[in-house]
Design an enzyme around this catalytic site. Structure first.
Site, PDB file in Angstrom:
ATOM      1  N   HIS A 153       0.856  -1.187   0.000  1.00  0.00           N
ATOM      2  CA  HIS A 153       0.000   0.000   0.000  1.00  0.00           C
ATOM      3  C   HIS A 153       0.892   1.237   0.000  1.00  0.00           C
ATOM      4  O   HIS A 153       1.853   1.306   0.766  1.00  0.00           O
ATOM      5  CB  HIS A 153      -0.888  -0.007   1.246  1.00  0.00           C
ATOM      6  CG  HIS A 153      -1.912   1.073   1.254  1.00  0.00           C
ATOM      7  ND1 HIS A 153      -1.607   2.371   1.573  1.00  0.00           N
ATOM      8  CD2 HIS A 153      -3.225   1.053   0.957  1.00  0.00           C
ATOM      9  CE1 HIS A 153      -2.706   3.108   1.479  1.00  0.00           C
ATOM     10  NE2 HIS A 153      -3.701   2.338   1.102  1.00  0.00           N
ATOM     11  N   CYS A 162      -3.758   2.534  -4.758  1.00  0.00           N
ATOM     12  CA  CYS A 162      -4.654   3.360  -3.949  1.00  0.00           C
ATOM     13  C   CYS A 162      -4.680   4.771  -4.535  1.00  0.00           C
ATOM     14  O   CYS A 162      -3.719   5.531  -4.386  1.00  0.00           O
ATOM     15  CB  CYS A 162      -4.178   3.376  -2.497  1.00  0.00           C
ATOM     16  SG  CYS A 162      -5.162   4.475  -1.471  1.00  0.00           S
ATOM     17  N   HIS A 168      -7.753   0.355  -4.372  1.00  0.00           N
ATOM     18  CA  HIS A 168      -8.539   1.222  -3.486  1.00  0.00           C
ATOM     19  C   HIS A 168      -8.964   2.429  -4.313  1.00  0.00           C
ATOM     20  O   HIS A 168      -8.094   3.164  -4.802  1.00  0.00           O
ATOM     21  CB  HIS A 168      -7.670   1.772  -2.347  1.00  0.00           C
ATOM     22  CG  HIS A 168      -7.326   0.775  -1.289  1.00  0.00           C
ATOM     23  ND1 HIS A 168      -6.542   1.120  -0.200  1.00  0.00           N
ATOM     24  CD2 HIS A 168      -7.665  -0.512  -1.107  1.00  0.00           C
ATOM     25  CE1 HIS A 168      -6.407   0.070   0.590  1.00  0.00           C
ATOM     26  NE2 HIS A 168      -7.072  -0.943   0.057  1.00  0.00           N
ATOM     27  N   ASP A 202     -12.694   3.060  -1.224  1.00  0.00           N
ATOM     28  CA  ASP A 202     -11.854   3.340  -0.065  1.00  0.00           C
ATOM     29  C   ASP A 202     -12.457   4.520   0.686  1.00  0.00           C
ATOM     30  O   ASP A 202     -12.535   5.618   0.147  1.00  0.00           O
ATOM     31  CB  ASP A 202     -10.441   3.650  -0.549  1.00  0.00           C
ATOM     32  CG  ASP A 202      -9.431   3.623   0.579  1.00  0.00           C
ATOM     33  OD1 ASP A 202      -9.757   3.072   1.644  1.00  0.00           O
ATOM     34  OD2 ASP A 202      -8.328   4.159   0.397  1.00  0.00           O
ATOM     35  N   HIS A 203     -12.874   4.286   1.870  1.00  0.00           N
ATOM     36  CA  HIS A 203     -13.507   5.296   2.744  1.00  0.00           C
ATOM     37  C   HIS A 203     -14.801   5.824   2.105  1.00  0.00           C
ATOM     38  O   HIS A 203     -15.130   5.506   0.975  1.00  0.00           O
ATOM     39  CB  HIS A 203     -12.578   6.485   3.043  1.00  0.00           C
ATOM     40  CG  HIS A 203     -11.222   6.071   3.518  1.00  0.00           C
ATOM     41  ND1 HIS A 203     -10.201   6.947   3.709  1.00  0.00           N
ATOM     42  CD2 HIS A 203     -10.722   4.855   3.856  1.00  0.00           C
ATOM     43  CE1 HIS A 203      -9.123   6.307   4.126  1.00  0.00           C
ATOM     44  NE2 HIS A 203      -9.423   5.038   4.220  1.00  0.00           N
ATOM     45  N   TYR A 255     -15.035   4.594   7.528  1.00  0.00           N
ATOM     46  CA  TYR A 255     -15.539   3.259   7.204  1.00  0.00           C
ATOM     47  C   TYR A 255     -17.007   3.053   7.584  1.00  0.00           C
ATOM     48  O   TYR A 255     -17.409   1.961   7.959  1.00  0.00           O
ATOM     49  CB  TYR A 255     -14.661   2.195   7.867  1.00  0.00           C
ATOM     50  CG  TYR A 255     -13.316   2.072   7.176  1.00  0.00           C
ATOM     51  CD1 TYR A 255     -13.186   1.282   6.031  1.00  0.00           C
ATOM     52  CD2 TYR A 255     -12.195   2.755   7.630  1.00  0.00           C
ATOM     53  CE1 TYR A 255     -11.966   1.164   5.375  1.00  0.00           C
ATOM     54  CE2 TYR A 255     -10.969   2.651   6.980  1.00  0.00           C
ATOM     55  CZ  TYR A 255     -10.867   1.854   5.857  1.00  0.00           C
ATOM     56  OH  TYR A 255      -9.665   1.745   5.199  1.00  0.00           O
TER      57      TYR A 255
HETATM   58  C1  DNO Z   1      -6.585   3.217   5.379  1.00  0.00           C
HETATM   59  C2  DNO Z   1      -5.935   2.079   4.788  1.00  0.00           C
HETATM   60  C3  DNO Z   1      -4.568   1.767   5.358  1.00  0.00           C
HETATM   61  C4  DNO Z   1      -4.095   0.465   4.753  1.00  0.00           C
HETATM   62  C5  DNO Z   1      -2.716   0.045   5.168  1.00  0.00           C
HETATM   63  C6  DNO Z   1      -2.276  -1.139   4.351  1.00  0.00           C
HETATM   64  O1  DNO Z   1      -7.748   3.408   5.222  1.00  0.00           O
HETATM   65  O2  DNO Z   1      -5.889   2.226   3.419  1.00  0.00           O
HETATM   66  O3  DNO Z   1      -4.632   1.637   6.748  1.00  0.00           O
HETATM   67  O4  DNO Z   1      -4.955  -0.549   5.149  1.00  0.00           O
HETATM   68  O5  DNO Z   1      -1.800   1.071   5.022  1.00  0.00           O
HETATM   69  O6  DNO Z   1      -1.267  -1.823   4.987  1.00  0.00           O
END
Ligand code: DNO
Length: 389
Positions: A236, A274, A301, A348-349, A365
Site C-alpha cells: 500500500h 490506492c 482502493h 476506499d472510505h 468506514y
Molecule cells: C486506510 C488504509 C490503510 C491500509 C494500510 C495497508 O484506510 O488504506 O490503513 O490498510 O496502510 O497496509
C-alpha cells in the site's frame, strides 16, 4: 465481461457494519485482517479459518488480507528482525493453505495513514476526513516539539502553523493529538506523546535510502515464499505521499514502485493501487500508473481527494476531486480485459452521512458513504465496459 471484484473492508465481529450490510451493498468479497494478532506474530491456521468461515457463512468470500502488518522490527531492522521475517513467511504459507491469495501490507514508519481532522463538514452536510498541513506542522513543532523539526518546513509553512496553533483551544489540541497518535482504523500502532518521541528515535539514522534497503531486504526474503505458494503480496502506498514528522517515505510515486519492481521482478511483488494515497501528489499520473504497473496491481482502493495550494486535502466524493476517476477506471478495465482477470477493489472510505451521522462508526468506514461510493463506481465501470464493446 471482466469486472472488478467488489469488496468492502470488514474489521471483524466488533465492526458496526455487518457482513450482511456488506453483502446488501452488492459486494461479493470482503477485505479483512486478524487485528487481534500482535504485529510480528504468526497468523495461525485455526484463526484464519475461523475468520474465513464467518465470511463464508454470510455468503461472501475473503478476497484480500488487509493488512498483514510488517513489524517495526522489520522496518527498522532491529532485534527481532529475523524472527519476525520467519513469522511473516509462515503467515503467508498459512494464508495460502487456507486459499487466501492476496495480502496487503505497508512500509510506512510508525503511523500508517495520517489525518488531522476526522470531522470535516462538507458543504452537503456529510462528514469527511481531512489533512491540514498547518495543523500537522503545529503538532510537530509545538506539541510534539520534535528536535530539528523546523528544518523540515519553509518559513511560510511555519508561520501558518504558528498562527494555527495560537488559535487552538486546549480541547482542539487534545483532539489533534488524539487524531494523530491514537491511530486510524486499520493502523496497528498507537502512541502517547512520550511513546512517539521514543519511537521516532528508533528512526534516527534511517533515511529514505536506508529505509528503501530495508524494504528490499524484506521483499527478497518474503517474495520467493509468496511465489512458491501462489500468494500475491501488494504494498500500500504512503498516505499521505510525503514525509510526515520527518520520517522516511518509500512508496509515494511511480519511480518508487518502478525501483521495487526492478529489484524484485516477480509479479508476486505487487501493488495495492490506492488512488486516494497516490492522488494527493498531483504530479502522480494515475491512469499512466495503472498502465505501467497493470500486471502487478492485484488490489485497488478507489478514493478521491481535493487538495489546495497549502498541501491540505480532504476526502472528496468518489467521482469528484483531483483524480479523474473515469480515466483511472477506464485504464483498469483495459488492463483486466487484456489480462483476462478480475482485480478486487474496494471503495476506499466514504463520508459519514444520512443515518450514519447518528451512529458511532469507524472514521472513513461507515456503511452508507462507502455504499454511495461503491454504487457510483460500479455504474461508472459498467458504462465504460458497455462503451468498449
Ligand atoms: C486506510 C488504509 C490503510 C491500509 C494500510 C495497508 O484506510 O488504506 O490503513 O490498510 O496502510 O497496509
Amino acid at each position: 465481461m471482466t469486472k472488478m471484484i467488489q469488496t468492502m473492508r470488514w474489521f471483524g465481529e466488533k465492526d458496526p457494519v455487518s457482513l450482511s450490510d456488506i453483502r446488501q451493498a452488492g459486494c461479493t468479497g470482503v477485505v479483512t485482517a486478524l487485528h487481534q494478532v500482535p504485529n510480528g506474530a504468526i497468523w495461525e491456521i485455526k484463526d484464519i479459518l475461523h475468520r474465513k468461515s464467518l465470511v463464508e457463512k454470510a455468503g461472501l468470500k475473503w478476497s484480500v488480507v488487509e493488512s498483514l502488518p510488517v513489524s517495526e522490527a522489520i522496518k527498522t531492522q532491529s532485534a527481532d528482525l529475523q524472527l519476525h521475517i520467519e513469522n511473516y513467511k509462515q503467515s503467508i504459507r498459512n494464508l495460502a493453505h487456507c486459499d487466501i491469495r492476496v495480502v496487503t501490507y505497508n512500509f510506512m514508519p510508525l503511523l500508517d495513514w495520517t489525518r488531522t481532522d476526522l470531522n470535516y463538514k462538507v458543504a452537503d452536510g456529510s462528514i469527511a476526513l481531512r489533512f491540514e498541513m498547518a495543523a500537522l506542522v503545529a503538532f510537530d513543532l509545538y506539541i510534539l516539539k520534535r528536535v530539528g523539526a523546523e528544518k523540515d518546513y519553509d518559513a511560510k509553512t511555519i508561520q501558518r502553523a504558528k498562527h494555527r496553533f495560537e488559535r487552538m483551544s486546549d480541547d482542539d489540541i487534545k483532539l489533534l493529538q488524539k487524531n494523530i497518535l491514537l491511530g486510524l482504523p486499520g493502523s496497528e500502532e498507537s502512541f502517547t506523546i512520550e511513546q512517539l518521541r521514543t519511537a521516532l528515535a528508533t528512526y534516527d539514522g534511517i533515511d529514505r535510502l536506508k529505509m528503501q534497503q530495508h524494504l528490499l531486504y524484506f521483499l527478497q526474503q518474503i517474495i520467493p515464499v509468496a511465489e512458491s505458494c501462489g500468494v500475491n503480496m501488494v504494498i500500500h502506498p504512503d498516505d499521505p505521499p510525503f514525509s510526515v514528522l520527518g520520517l522516511p517515505r518509500v512508496l509515494s510515486n511511480a519511480a518508487d514502485m518502478a525501483f521495487l519492481a526492478a529489484a524484485v521482478p516477480s509479479l508476486h511483488n505487487g501493488l495495492c493501487f490506492c488512488t486516494g494515497s497516490f492522488g494527493v501528489n498531483l504530479t502522480n499520473n494515475l491512469p499512466a500508473m495503472v498502465r505501467q504497473f497493470g500486471d502487478r496491481i492485484h488490489f485497488i482502493h478507489l478514493r478521491n481527494t481535493t487538495r489546495n495550494a497549502n498541501g491540505d486535502f480532504f476526502e472528496d466524493n468518489h467521482l469528484e476531486g483531483d483524480a479523474d476517476m473515469y480515466l483511472v477506471v477506464s485504464e483498469i478495465v483495459k488492463v483486466m480485459k487484456q489480462q483476462k482477470r478480475s482485480i478486487p477493489m474496494r471503495p476506499d472510505h466514504g463520508h459519514q452521512m444520512l443515518d450514519d451521522l447518528k451512529k458511532t462508526t469507524y472514521p472513513g468506514y461507515s456503511a452508507i458513504g462507502r455504499l454511495r461510493g461503491l454504487a457510483e463506481l460500479r455504474g461508472l465501470e459498467l458504462a465504460i465496459i458497455r462503451n468498449m464493446h
